[in-house]
Design a protein around this motif. Structure first.
Motif, mmCIF file in Angstrom:
data_model
loop_
_atom_site.group_PDB
_atom_site.id
_atom_site.type_symbol
_atom_site.label_atom_id
_atom_site.label_comp_id
_atom_site.label_asym_id
_atom_site.label_seq_id
_atom_site.Cartn_x
_atom_site.Cartn_y
_atom_site.Cartn_z
ATOM 1 N N SER A 7 0.837 -1.190 0.000
ATOM 2 C CA SER A 7 0.000 0.000 0.000
ATOM 3 C C SER A 7 0.880 1.252 0.000
ATOM 4 N N PHE A 8 1.253 1.682 -1.191
ATOM 5 C CA PHE A 8 2.249 2.740 -1.369
ATOM 6 C C PHE A 8 1.923 3.994 -0.564
ATOM 7 N N SER A 9 0.690 4.421 -0.593
ATOM 8 C CA SER A 9 0.324 5.684 0.040
ATOM 9 C C SER A 9 0.384 5.633 1.563
ATOM 10 N N SER A 10 0.586 4.441 2.116
ATOM 11 C CA SER A 10 0.639 4.302 3.573
ATOM 12 C C SER A 10 2.047 4.406 4.131
ATOM 13 N N TYR A 70 21.620 4.864 -7.184
ATOM 14 C CA TYR A 70 20.528 5.404 -6.392
ATOM 15 C C TYR A 70 19.399 4.376 -6.279
ATOM 16 N N TYR A 71 18.872 4.251 -5.059
ATOM 17 C CA TYR A 71 17.814 3.289 -4.763
ATOM 18 C C TYR A 71 16.675 3.985 -4.015
ATOM 19 N N CYS A 72 15.469 3.492 -4.193
ATOM 20 C CA CYS A 72 14.367 3.929 -3.337
ATOM 21 C C CYS A 72 13.966 2.768 -2.429
ATOM 22 N N ASN A 73 13.285 3.103 -1.348
ATOM 23 C CA ASN A 73 12.807 2.071 -0.438
ATOM 24 C C ASN A 73 11.770 2.646 0.504
ATOM 25 N N ALA A 74 11.043 1.746 1.121
ATOM 26 C CA ALA A 74 10.107 2.085 2.188
ATOM 27 C C ALA A 74 10.559 1.294 3.404
ATOM 28 N N PRO A 75 11.493 1.800 4.175
ATOM 29 C CA PRO A 75 12.140 1.019 5.224
ATOM 30 C C PRO A 75 11.199 0.482 6.292
ATOM 31 N N THR A 76 10.087 1.153 6.536
ATOM 32 C CA THR A 76 9.182 0.659 7.569
ATOM 33 C C THR A 76 8.362 -0.540 7.112
ATOM 34 N N LEU A 77 8.544 -0.964 5.855
ATOM 35 C CA LEU A 77 7.959 -2.231 5.427
ATOM 36 C C LEU A 77 8.578 -3.393 6.181
ATOM 37 N N GLY A 78 9.816 -3.194 6.625
ATOM 38 C CA GLY A 78 10.457 -4.225 7.433
ATOM 39 C C GLY A 78 10.951 -5.421 6.657
ATOM 40 N N ILE A 79 11.235 -5.229 5.361
ATOM 41 C CA ILE A 79 11.772 -6.338 4.577
ATOM 42 C C ILE A 79 13.113 -5.922 3.984
ATOM 43 N N ASP A 80 13.986 -6.888 3.854
ATOM 44 C CA ASP A 80 15.318 -6.614 3.322
ATOM 45 C C ASP A 80 15.306 -6.847 1.820
ATOM 46 N N TYR A 81 14.740 -5.914 1.110
ATOM 47 C CA TYR A 81 14.665 -6.017 -0.344
ATOM 48 C C TYR A 81 15.023 -4.672 -0.942
ATOM 49 N N TRP A 82 15.839 -4.713 -1.983
ATOM 50 C CA TRP A 82 16.229 -3.515 -2.716
ATOM 51 C C TRP A 82 16.072 -3.773 -4.211
ATOM 52 N N THR A 137 9.629 14.117 -4.405
ATOM 53 C CA THR A 137 8.175 14.231 -4.512
ATOM 54 C C THR A 137 7.588 12.843 -4.725
ATOM 55 N N ARG A 138 6.276 12.746 -4.621
ATOM 56 C CA ARG A 138 5.634 11.456 -4.856
ATOM 57 C C ARG A 138 4.279 11.660 -5.503
ATOM 58 N N ASP A 139 3.837 10.641 -6.226
ATOM 59 C CA ASP A 139 2.513 10.619 -6.815
ATOM 60 C C ASP A 139 1.870 9.322 -6.333
ATOM 61 N N ASN A 140 1.000 9.416 -5.365
ATOM 62 C CA ASN A 140 0.419 8.202 -4.783
ATOM 63 C C ASN A 140 -0.490 7.476 -5.770
ATOM 64 N N ALA A 141 -1.114 8.213 -6.675
ATOM 65 C CA ALA A 141 -1.974 7.568 -7.675
ATOM 66 C C ALA A 141 -1.153 6.699 -8.619
ATOM 67 N N LYS A 142 0.080 7.121 -8.898
ATOM 68 C CA LYS A 142 0.961 6.359 -9.790
ATOM 69 C C LYS A 142 1.895 5.442 -9.016
ATOM 70 N N LYS A 143 1.829 5.484 -7.687
ATOM 71 C CA LYS A 143 2.718 4.664 -6.842
ATOM 72 C C LYS A 143 4.175 4.885 -7.232
ATOM 73 N N THR A 144 4.528 6.137 -7.385
ATOM 74 C CA THR A 144 5.867 6.493 -7.850
ATOM 75 C C THR A 144 6.435 7.613 -6.986
ATOM 76 N N VAL A 145 7.715 7.498 -6.683
ATOM 77 C CA VAL A 145 8.432 8.556 -5.987
ATOM 78 C C VAL A 145 9.533 9.065 -6.917
ATOM 79 N N ARG A 168 3.946 10.102 3.913
ATOM 80 C CA ARG A 168 2.918 9.405 3.136
ATOM 81 C C ARG A 168 2.193 10.288 2.137
ATOM 82 N N ILE A 169 1.799 11.489 2.574
ATOM 83 C CA ILE A 169 1.083 12.365 1.649
ATOM 84 C C ILE A 169 1.954 13.533 1.230
ATOM 85 N N GLY A 170 3.236 13.407 1.453
ATOM 86 C CA GLY A 170 4.177 14.415 0.981
ATOM 87 C C GLY A 170 4.241 15.661 1.821
ATOM 88 N N GLY A 171 3.689 15.599 3.024
ATOM 89 C CA GLY A 171 3.668 16.795 3.834
ATOM 90 C C GLY A 171 5.000 17.178 4.443
#
Length: 116
Positions: free
Chosen positions: A28-31, A94-106, A71-79, A53-56
């Motif tokens: 759930s990208f926007s979360s 350069y890599y992106c990630n969502a570290p609070t997902l808690g998985i070791d994947y890049w 920046t991010r576009d939650n509708a496109k699930k893209t940062v 999450r909402i770019g604030g």
């Protein structure tokens, strides 16, 4: 299955610009807060920028502050990472990630090379 697909890197002269994209899927990208990192051979991965999450709220490493914009576009699930006034020391994978997902994947990353 979580996936990050980074793109937009390349070879650019010092002072130039690039815009990186990271398409995310499988969660759930926007979360989630999203982050950009970079790494050069023999060095630890470095946090470059973060966006909530909402770019604030955005934060940046001191080395890129004033030059990079996340920046991010939650509708496109893209940062995105807009990089201006590039310097040779910005050369890295350069890599992106969502570290609070808690998985070791890049993802595979995208290479940025800045020539002097």
């Amino acid at each position: 299955q979580v996936q990050f697909v980074e793109s937009g890197g390349g070879l650019v002269q010092s002072g130039g610009s690039l815009r990186l994209s990271c398409a995310a899927s499988g969660f759930s990208f926007s979360s989630y807060t999203m982050k950009w990192y970079r790494q050069t051979p023999g060095k630890e991965r470095e946090l470059v920028a973060s966006i909530t999450r909402i770019g604030g709220l955005t934060t940046y490493a001191d080395s890129v502050k004033g030059r990079f914009t996340i920046t991010r576009d939650n509708a496109k699930k893209t940062v995105y990472l807009q990089m201006n006034s590039l310097k040779p020391e910005d050369t890295a994978m350069y890599y992106c990630n969502a570290p609070t997902l808690g998985i070791d994947y890049w993802g595979q990353g995208t290479q940025v090379t800045v020539s002097s």
